[in-house]
Design an enzyme around this catalytic site. Structure first.
Site, mmCIF file in Angstrom:
data_model
loop_
_atom_site.group_PDB
_atom_site.id
_atom_site.type_symbol
_atom_site.label_atom_id
_atom_site.label_comp_id
_atom_site.label_asym_id
_atom_site.label_seq_id
_atom_site.Cartn_x
_atom_site.Cartn_y
_atom_site.Cartn_z
ATOM 1 N N PRO A 283 0.825 -1.212 0.000
ATOM 2 C CA PRO A 283 0.000 0.000 0.000
ATOM 3 C C PRO A 283 0.856 1.257 0.000
ATOM 4 C CG PRO A 283 0.079 -0.952 2.202
ATOM 5 C CD PRO A 283 0.852 -1.889 1.309
ATOM 6 N N CYS B 90 2.375 29.439 -15.003
ATOM 7 C CA CYS B 90 2.005 30.055 -16.264
ATOM 8 C C CYS B 90 1.450 28.998 -17.205
ATOM 9 C CB CYS B 90 3.241 30.729 -16.854
ATOM 10 S SG CYS B 90 2.771 31.910 -18.104
HETATM 11 N N1 LLP Z 1 2.912 -1.532 -6.021
HETATM 12 C C1 LLP Z 1 3.121 -1.299 -7.334
HETATM 13 C C2 LLP Z 1 3.838 -2.280 -8.131
HETATM 14 C C3 LLP Z 1 2.667 -0.094 -7.904
HETATM 15 O O1 LLP Z 1 2.862 0.116 -9.188
HETATM 16 C C4 LLP Z 1 2.001 0.863 -7.101
HETATM 17 C C5 LLP Z 1 1.556 2.127 -7.662
HETATM 18 C C6 LLP Z 1 1.814 0.571 -5.736
HETATM 19 C C7 LLP Z 1 2.279 -0.644 -5.242
HETATM 20 C C8 LLP Z 1 1.125 1.521 -4.796
HETATM 21 O O2 LLP Z 1 -0.176 1.791 -5.182
HETATM 22 P P1 LLP Z 1 -1.153 2.619 -4.199
HETATM 23 O O3 LLP Z 1 -1.415 1.754 -2.997
HETATM 24 O O4 LLP Z 1 -0.435 3.858 -3.816
HETATM 25 O O5 LLP Z 1 -2.331 2.864 -5.035
HETATM 26 N N2 LLP Z 1 0.682 8.838 -9.481
HETATM 27 C C9 LLP Z 1 -0.602 8.154 -9.458
HETATM 28 C C10 LLP Z 1 -0.507 6.786 -8.848
HETATM 29 C C11 LLP Z 1 0.480 5.882 -9.538
HETATM 30 C C12 LLP Z 1 0.561 4.544 -8.878
HETATM 31 C C13 LLP Z 1 1.656 3.740 -9.446
HETATM 32 N N3 LLP Z 1 1.870 2.497 -8.822
HETATM 33 C C14 LLP Z 1 -1.591 9.027 -8.690
HETATM 34 O O6 LLP Z 1 -1.217 10.101 -8.263
HETATM 35 O O7 LLP Z 1 -2.733 8.638 -8.532
#
Ligand code: LLP
Length: 443
Positions: A291, A361
């Site tokens: 997570p 900008c």
């Molecule tokens: N594990 C892997 C292999 C991942 O690719 C990701 C997220 C996570 C764990 C963690 O996921 P989470 O629990 O945070 O959803 N920049 C985007 C999110 C990109 C997520 C990429 N991978 C945003 O701001 O929503």
């Protein structure tokens, strides 16, 4: 606005977080300012750890540091007993500098460089999550040169793709990540890896998406992964010790977002793994998750100072703050929605609908459209909630705007975790070639 964690309105009518008056925080640290509710971060960590303990399974909860990777956050993850997922040499360096135990670090990424692999092997990290054939052979070779073996998981695309409410159960083949379960490349890599003397196969990894509000996708992934594990046992003679089901657990940004309690996600995952592997008469594997957003997302609040406004009669009123897409690119990138309030006039009734603009900008630099607020004026403090994940982590210096400070608040105490960037930071890496220098220049 929804009040996350320890957020509340105090007697002065100000937003308070972690027992700290946010208006005072802005006076002390300036704006924009990221404020992290430490108790809420720790609570989320504990919710994961306790839910897994209750399952009776062996487990690791790896905080996906990409969501917010600073040394203080690595310390909290370590103190709470979590492991850490890193995706680059920079995240690895941050974790190691913070004293995070290397044995609990997992290295992800679809294009690890030879230098990153060397750095991680030298640091003796816990495992690599292998993404492709080239990486596998690089790992085997570099480990051999260093006279060691590396533990690996293999990232597979399980053919389950989560779009929050929607699952597409075929056709994730078109992804830059991992080995495909359906076209045979996942089985092929198992057979190849088995023959490599410096590779120790721990198991497999799957990540189905982000900001997921249901358990069905995780259940489907567990099922596919278990079926694959059984096939690998019979075809390649390899038994997995670890199943990593990734991250993606959703959080509440705005009304209408309906995340499940952490314990519900965890129970669904552990039950599905127990059931699937039990049915196949397969030794129960360790279960790992990653997570990111759900550990830090709702614990973060960004404080801004309101500057100028532009009222276009009959159209809309723009209210500009002293940050924007540089500290929170998510609205511009993903059309993400946020809630906000005036932190200095938290008890006042809403009187107008305004749209919050950043100071970059670029017309697309908008943080919130159509937000109800009391009559806003210059100098007000705007608090945007739920900015803990993928905000500081994705911040930029566009327009040479300095990245804000980060403070951790708890029990009335505010501690600086990241200093605000200085002008020296801004020009610090610039070099003026000698032939362009003015006579008296030293730089
Ligand atoms: N594990 C892997 C292999 C991942 O690719 C990701 C997220 C996570 C764990 C963690 O996921 P989470 O629990 O945070 O959803 N920049 C985007 C999110 C990109 C997520 C990429 N991978 C945003 O701001 O929503």
């Amino acid at each position: 606005m929804y009040f996350h964690g320890t957020s509340k309105i105090n007697d002065q009518g100000h937003l308070e977080i972690g027992g700290c008056d946010t208006v005072q925080l802005t006076e002390q640290f300036g704006t924009p300012l990221y404020v992290v509710d430490e108790a809420l971060v720790r609570q989320r960590c504990r919710e994961y750890m306790e839910a897994f303990r209750a399952s009776g399974m062996k487990f690791q909860v790896a905080y996906a540091s990409k969501a917010f990777c600073v040394m203080a956050m690595c310390r909290i993850a370590d103190e709470e007993g979590l492991s850490l997922d890193v995706v680059s040499d920079g995240e690895l360096y941050t974790a190691l500098q913070a004293g995070f135990p290397a044995s609990r670090i997992h290295f992800h990424g679809n294009n690890k460089t030879p230098e990153e692999i060397e750095m991680a092997i030298d640091a003796k990290i816990g495992c690599f999550v292998v993404d492709n054939f080239i990486e596998l052979h690089m790992l085997n070779q570099i480990a051999g040169e260093k006279g060691t073996k590396v533990k690996v998981l293999f990232r597979v695309t399980p053919g389950v793709e989560a779009h929050t409410h929607e699952y597409i159960s075929t056709g994730q083949t078109d992804s830059k990540f991992g080995f495909d379960l359906q076209n045979g490349s996942a089985m092929r890599v198992m057979k190849e890896a088995k023959e490599l003397v410096n590779i120790e196969i721990l198991g497999i990894h799957s990540h189905i998406g982000s900001q997921i509000f249901e358990v069905e996708g995780f259940r489907m992934a567990a099922e596919k992964v278990a079926r694959f594990a059984v096939d690998v046992r019979s075809e390649a003679g390899v038994v997995f010790q670890v199943i990593n089901l990734g991250g993606g657990f959703g959080i509440r940004y705005v009304e209408g977002d309906t995340p499940l309690p952490v314990a519900t996600y965890v129970k669904a995952i552990t039950d599905a793994v127990k059931e699937q592997f039990g049915q196949a008469d397969y030794p129960q594997p360790e279960i790992w998750v990653e997570p990111g957003r759900s550990i830090v997302g709702d614990a973060g609040t960004t404080l801004y100072t309101v500057g100028t406004t532009k009222d276009i009669p009959g159209v809309r009123k723009y209210v500009a703050v002293d940050g924007g897409m540089t500290d929170n690119p998510r609205p511009a990138l993903y059309e993400s929605k946020y809630e906000a309030m005036l932190a200095n006039r938290a008890k006042e009734a809403n009187e107008e609908v305004v749209s919050i603009a950043g100071k970059c900008c670029e017309s697309g630099d908008m943080l919130i459209w159509d937000l109800e607020l009391p009559a806003v004026k210059q100098g007000d403090v705007l608090a945007v909630a739920c900015t803990g994940a993928y905000n500081y982590a994705m911040a930029s210096n566009y327009n040479r705007i300095r990245r804000p400070a980060v403070v951790f608040v708890q029990d009335g105490q505010a501690d600086l975790a990241v200093r605000r960037e200085s002008f020296d930071n801004i020009v610090g890496n610039d070099v003026i070639p000698e032939r362009m220098q003015k006579p008296a220049m030293t730089r």
